[in-house]
Design a protein around this motif. Sequence first.
Motif, PDB file in Angstrom:
ATOM      1  N   ALA A   1      -2.389  -2.448  -8.674  1.00  0.00           N
ATOM      2  CA  ALA A   1      -2.782  -1.090  -9.080  1.00  0.00           C
ATOM      3  C   ALA A   1      -2.087  -0.757 -10.402  1.00  0.00           C
ATOM      4  CB  ALA A   1      -2.391  -0.086  -7.997  1.00  0.00           C
TER       5      ALA A   1
ATOM      6  N   ILE B   1      -1.259   1.573 -12.382  1.00  0.00           N
ATOM      7  CA  ILE B   1      -1.130   3.019 -12.568  1.00  0.00           C
ATOM      8  C   ILE B   1      -0.437   3.350 -13.884  1.00  0.00           C
ATOM      9  CG2 ILE B   1       0.020   5.085 -11.677  1.00  0.00           C
ATOM     10  CD1 ILE B   1      -0.581   4.084  -8.869  1.00  0.00           C
TER      11      ILE B   1
ATOM     12  N   PHE C   1      -5.580   7.588  -7.087  1.00  0.00           N
ATOM     13  CA  PHE C   1      -5.023   7.935  -8.399  1.00  0.00           C
ATOM     14  C   PHE C   1      -6.083   7.805  -9.475  1.00  0.00           C
ATOM     15  CE2 PHE C   1      -3.394   6.557 -12.475  1.00  0.00           C
ATOM     16  CZ  PHE C   1      -2.430   7.515 -12.759  1.00  0.00           C
TER      17      PHE C   1
ATOM     18  N   THR D   1       6.322  -3.852  -5.827  1.00  0.00           N
ATOM     19  CA  THR D   1       7.610  -3.201  -5.584  1.00  0.00           C
ATOM     20  C   THR D   1       8.656  -4.233  -5.199  1.00  0.00           C
ATOM     21  OG1 THR D   1       7.175  -2.849  -3.227  1.00  0.00           O
ATOM     22  CG2 THR D   1       6.472  -1.119  -4.733  1.00  0.00           C
TER      23      THR D   1
ATOM     24  N   LEU E   1      -3.030  10.796  -5.643  1.00  0.00           N
ATOM     25  CA  LEU E   1      -2.283   9.703  -5.016  1.00  0.00           C
ATOM     26  C   LEU E   1      -1.544  10.181  -3.771  1.00  0.00           C
ATOM     27  CD1 LEU E   1      -0.837   6.915  -4.987  1.00  0.00           C
ATOM     28  CD2 LEU E   1       0.776   7.858  -6.642  1.00  0.00           C
TER      29      LEU E   1
ATOM     30  N   ARG F   1      -2.901   9.585  -0.170  1.00  0.00           N
ATOM     31  CA  ARG F   1      -2.034   8.468   0.229  1.00  0.00           C
ATOM     32  C   ARG F   1      -2.705   7.119  -0.041  1.00  0.00           C
ATOM     33  NH1 ARG F   1       2.207  10.144   3.116  1.00  0.00           N
ATOM     34  NH2 ARG F   1       2.516   8.072   4.015  1.00  0.00           N
ATOM     35  N   SER F   2      -3.231   7.010  -1.270  1.00  0.00           N
ATOM     36  CA  SER F   2      -3.932   5.787  -1.658  1.00  0.00           C
ATOM     37  C   SER F   2      -3.807   5.601  -3.155  1.00  0.00           C
ATOM     38  CB  SER F   2      -5.406   5.883  -1.259  1.00  0.00           C
ATOM     39  OG  SER F   2      -6.176   4.890  -1.893  1.00  0.00           O
ATOM     40  N   PHE F   3      -3.523   4.379  -3.573  1.00  0.00           N
ATOM     41  CA  PHE F   3      -3.429   4.103  -5.003  1.00  0.00           C
ATOM     42  C   PHE F   3      -4.800   4.194  -5.672  1.00  0.00           C
ATOM     43  CE2 PHE F   3       0.384   1.676  -3.483  1.00  0.00           C
ATOM     44  CZ  PHE F   3       1.310   2.557  -4.019  1.00  0.00           C
TER      45      PHE F   3
ATOM     46  N   GLU G   1      -2.803  -2.349  -4.634  1.00  0.00           N
ATOM     47  CA  GLU G   1      -1.433  -2.225  -4.159  1.00  0.00           C
ATOM     48  C   GLU G   1      -0.461  -2.253  -5.329  1.00  0.00           C
ATOM     49  OE1 GLU G   1      -0.516  -4.900  -0.986  1.00  0.00           O
ATOM     50  OE2 GLU G   1      -2.314  -4.385   0.174  1.00  0.00           O
ATOM     51  N   LEU G   2       0.703  -1.673  -5.097  1.00  0.00           N
ATOM     52  CA  LEU G   2       1.708  -1.553  -6.151  1.00  0.00           C
ATOM     53  C   LEU G   2       2.776  -2.628  -5.988  1.00  0.00           C
ATOM     54  CD1 LEU G   2       2.189   0.556  -8.473  1.00  0.00           C
ATOM     55  CD2 LEU G   2       3.965   1.515  -7.015  1.00  0.00           C
TER      56      LEU G   2
ATOM     57  N   THR H   1       0.854  -1.174   0.000  1.00  0.00           N
ATOM     58  CA  THR H   1       0.000   0.000   0.000  1.00  0.00           C
ATOM     59  C   THR H   1       0.899   1.236   0.000  1.00  0.00           C
ATOM     60  OG1 THR H   1      -0.064   0.137   2.413  1.00  0.00           O
ATOM     61  CG2 THR H   1      -1.747  -1.218   1.341  1.00  0.00           C
ATOM     62  N   PHE H   2       0.309   2.395  -0.184  1.00  0.00           N
ATOM     63  CA  PHE H   2       1.104   3.618  -0.208  1.00  0.00           C
ATOM     64  C   PHE H   2       1.835   3.828   1.111  1.00  0.00           C
ATOM     65  CE2 PHE H   2       2.001   8.092   0.179  1.00  0.00           C
ATOM     66  CZ  PHE H   2       2.357   8.480  -1.108  1.00  0.00           C
TER      67      PHE H   2
END
Length: 208
Positions: free
Chosen positions: A112, A114, A150, A197, A141, A145-147, A194-195, A31-32
């Motif tokens: 996510a 994006i 965006f 990473t 975003l 503070r949330s994907f 969620e992203l 999450t962010f």
Amino acid sequence: MTIAWSLLVPGALLLLIPANSFLSTVVQLRTFDSFNNLDSRRHHRPWWWVPSLWLDPARGYLGALLVKISLTLTSDLWAYVPKPDYALLMVVLGLGIISQLYTRREEHVLLAPIGFVAGMLFALLTWPVALVGLIAGVTGLFAFRSFAAFFVTALVGVAGLGLLLGERPLWLVPAVVVCGLPIIASLITGSTLELPTRDASNKHGKMG
């Protein structure tokens, strides 16, 4: 229905390949707010060391562009728009977004997309409208503070400026749809966006 299949097929393939298939075992979903927990020591690879994050914008742009130009959608008047072609466009774009969301790495989590959505916006819309949509999305975003934010703010930016500048509804509608689908999917499934990473503290040195 007149379709340039030599463009539609590779375009659809670029859009439909799941983003999850590009992610290695060292990639984590975050999450962010969880970015604060990443190891930032310089001798570790940073969180953005994930090829998919850089591939997705190009894949979304090229895929959407190929699908767009493969169809005979040239008229601004709805009465003269080939309905089967337009329906095919919406189906391919919609399935493309859905395929990017899917992941089995964690329960109740969606990817996510994006970068993927940003690339699609630049293929579907005039560049000023797409750029404002991207800026609005990035602003939302960091502000919320949330994907998920965006996609909400990008949708608002694209729709608002698109209508103001007289963007063709033919392309504004699918652009709004690709921004809205991740939000709808998240609400329907009760999943968080969620992203992917790379865990900077990973010691294996693999590329995620």
